[in-house]
Structures are given as structure tokens and as C-alpha cells.
Design an enzyme around this catalytic site. Structure first.
Site, PDB file in Angstrom:
ATOM      1  N   ASP A  75       0.847  -1.196   0.000  1.00 10.08           N
ATOM      2  CA  ASP A  75       0.000   0.000   0.000  1.00 10.08           C
ATOM      3  C   ASP A  75       0.886   1.253   0.000  1.00 10.08           C
ATOM      4  OD1 ASP A  75      -2.402   1.442   0.204  1.00 10.08           O
ATOM      5  OD2 ASP A  75      -2.301   1.469   2.394  1.00 10.08           O
ATOM      6  N   HIS A  76       0.571   2.216  -0.852  1.00 11.96           N
ATOM      7  CA  HIS A  76       1.319   3.486  -0.930  1.00 11.96           C
ATOM      8  C   HIS A  76       2.837   3.302  -1.021  1.00 11.96           C
ATOM      9  CE1 HIS A  76      -2.055   6.204  -0.551  1.00 11.96           C
ATOM     10  NE2 HIS A  76      -2.560   5.390   0.350  1.00 11.96           N
ATOM     11  N   GLU A  86      -1.683   6.227  -8.350  1.00 14.32           N
ATOM     12  CA  GLU A  86      -2.562   7.211  -7.695  1.00 14.32           C
ATOM     13  C   GLU A  86      -2.503   8.548  -8.415  1.00 14.32           C
ATOM     14  OE1 GLU A  86      -2.719   7.467  -3.385  1.00 14.32           O
ATOM     15  OE2 GLU A  86      -3.003   9.645  -3.461  1.00 14.32           O
TER      16      GLU A  86
END
Ligand code: ZN
Length: 286
Positions: free
Chosen positions: A82-83, A134
Site C-alpha cells: 500500500d502506498h 494514484e
């Protein structure tokens, strides 16, 4: 079916008009709770961790635990970064055995975000790993007097999204549409007009971050409009910590760690089930 990529999970979800719930994790009880909940509901699920969580657990240990728990279950499970902050962290995760990575270059100028994401996609696809990008800035809900959703700061731009998907080859991406991480100060208002435009132009599965606190009706509407993965983190941590605090307070002097952790694990499992059902992914294991 056991360990699969997020591309496999999300393509299936998009076609079936449901979303796969993705939960952030950083210890054994979390992972057990998520996989047991998904198994009991016959749902696909994503176990994910940010870099700090991976460092805390050790990347090899993390994937080994997820695989050991998932491989004997008849449900598809994704292991996701994640991220991800850098190309280097993404590559480390390929070696750990992750099946999907997020590269988050959303704070960079668009050109740099595209260039870096493309580099991660090329390396990931060579290893059979899928990539989430993103666009726009998904901030923290506690930022600003009433949260970031009340101004247009950081919202994804459909032109940029279209270009980003075309030029990077990402398998899915998170677009900022009025959502935020953490606890919302007031009910978030998702920009469904923006979501519709982004979906029309991009067509890859979309990811919604900051799922904690978004009303169920809005989550379901977003799913019918192309959101295929929803991230939940805060709600699990909050439930775990509240339950653990109660257990510690009502069992002073208890030295059996299993007795203290089991109620917290059960609570996380219950919360995971609620959110899997919100994603309409119960019964969708394939
Ligand atoms: Zn996020």
C-alpha cells in the site's frame, strides 16, 4: 485458488459489479482475522501493508504468513504493497513475494508520477506482479477544519487520469474523489460526477482509499460505477485497540497473551466481515 494478483481480483470484481475489500495489516492476529473472515464469507480479499508495516513484520515473514494461512483456503487472496514510496521498495516487494504493488507518486508533478509509475509497471509486469497508481492527492481526513473533501484541493483531474493510464499501463489506480485517510470529521461527500467521468475515460478498475466512515450506500453506488477495490485500515485498528483496552482493563494481572489478544482478533474478524459485505464480495470467491 489461493494467492493471486490484484489484476486478477479486480478484473473479476469489475465484471461482477462488486469490490474486493483490502485491509492494512501489521501482525499475525490481523492477518488471521482477515483471512478467516473472507473464508467464512467465501469472499476474495486483499491483505495489504504499507512500507512501515512491512518493515515492522519483515517482508519475507509477512508474505510467508499470508501464504501459509491462505493456501489451504478455497478463496483468492492478494498480497499488496500500500502506498509504495519508491521504485526500490516496489522491487523489494517482488522479492518478498507480493503479488501487487502500489506506487504512489501523487505528490509529484504529473510528468514525474507518470515516468516513475511506468518504470514500476515495466518491472512489475516482467515479474507477474500487478500495479496500482494514484492520481490526485488523497489526504488525511483530519487535515483542514472540516476535512479535505470540502474544497477541491487534490481532486483527480479526468484529463490527467486518462493520460496517466494510457502512458503508464497501470492495472488499476486510486483517484482522489473527495475521500481521505483516517477518521472523517463529518460525512464525506464523494464526487460521483468525477468518478463517472474518470471511469468513462479510463476503464481500468478503480480503487477507493479511506473506506472507513464512507456511508454504505455511497460505497455501493461507487462500486456500481467502477470502484473494484476499497481500502479499510482505520476501522480495524480502532476496533482492535478498543477491544484490547477493555480486555486489559477487565483482566488485571493476566499473563496469557493469547487470552488478551483473542477478543481483539475476534473483533477484527467481525469488522472485516461487515466491510466485506459492504463491498458485496461475499460469496464471490472464484
Ligand atoms: Zn491510501
Amino acid at each position: 485458488m489461493s494467492i493471486v494478483t490484484n489484476k486478477q481480483l479486480l478484473d473479476h470484481a469489475k465484471a461482477g459489479k462488486y469490490a474486493v475489500a483490502a485491509f492494512n495489516t501489521n501482525n499475525l492476529e490481523y492477518i488471521q482475522a482477515i483471512i478467516e473472515a473472507a473464508k467464512e464469507l467465501n469472499a476474495p480479499v486483499i491483505v495489504e501493508a504499507a512500507q512501515s508495516e512491512i518493515d515492522y513484520m519483515d517482508g519475507y515473514a509477512f508474505t510467508a504468513i499470508v501464504r501459509a494461512l491462505a493456501e489451504r483456503k478455497p478463496i483468492p487472496v492478494g498480497i499488496h504493497l500500500d502506498h509504495g514510496p519508491s521504485y526500490e521498495e516496489a522491487v523489494r516487494c517482488f522479492r518478498y513475494g507480493f503479488t501487487s504493488v502500489m506506487y504512489d507518486g501523487s505528490a509529484l508533478p504529473l510528468e514525474d508520477n507518470i515516468a516513475n509509475t511506468k518504470k514500476v509497471v515495466e518491472a512489475a509486469h516482467a515479474c507477474g506482479v500487478s500495479v496500482e497508481g494514484e492520481i490526485g492527492v488523497i489526504g488525511q481526513a483530519e487535515d483542514g477544519p472540516e476535512g479535505p473533501q470540502n474544497d477541491n484541493f487534490g481532486l483527480a483531474d479526468p484529463d490527467e487520469c486518462e493520460r496517466f493510464v494510457k502512458e503508464t499501463g497501470v492495472d488499476c489506480f486510486a483517484a482522489a474523489i473527495g475521500n481521505a485517510h483516517g477518521l472523517y470529521k463529518k460525512e464525506p461527500e464523494l464526487r460521483f460526477d468525477l468518478l463517472a467521468e474518470v471511469e468513462k475515460r479510463c476503464q481500468v478498475p478503480l480503487v477507493l482509499h479511506g473506506g472507513t466512515g464512507i456511508p454504505e450506500a455511497d460505497l455501493r453506488k461507487a462500486i456500481t460505477m467502477g470502484v473494484s477495490k476499497i481500502n479499510f485500515s482505520t476501522v480495524m485498528r480502532k476496533g482492535c485497540i478498543e477491544t484490547l483496552t477493555e480486555t486489559l482493563n477487565s483482566n488485571p494481572g493476566e499473563l496469557d497473551l493469547m487470552k488478551l489478544l483473542t477478543p481483539a482478533k475476534d473483533k477484527m474478524k467481525e469488522i472485516a466481515k461487515v466491510h466485506i459485505r459492504m463491498c458485496m464480495s461475499d460469496g464471490k470467491a472464484w
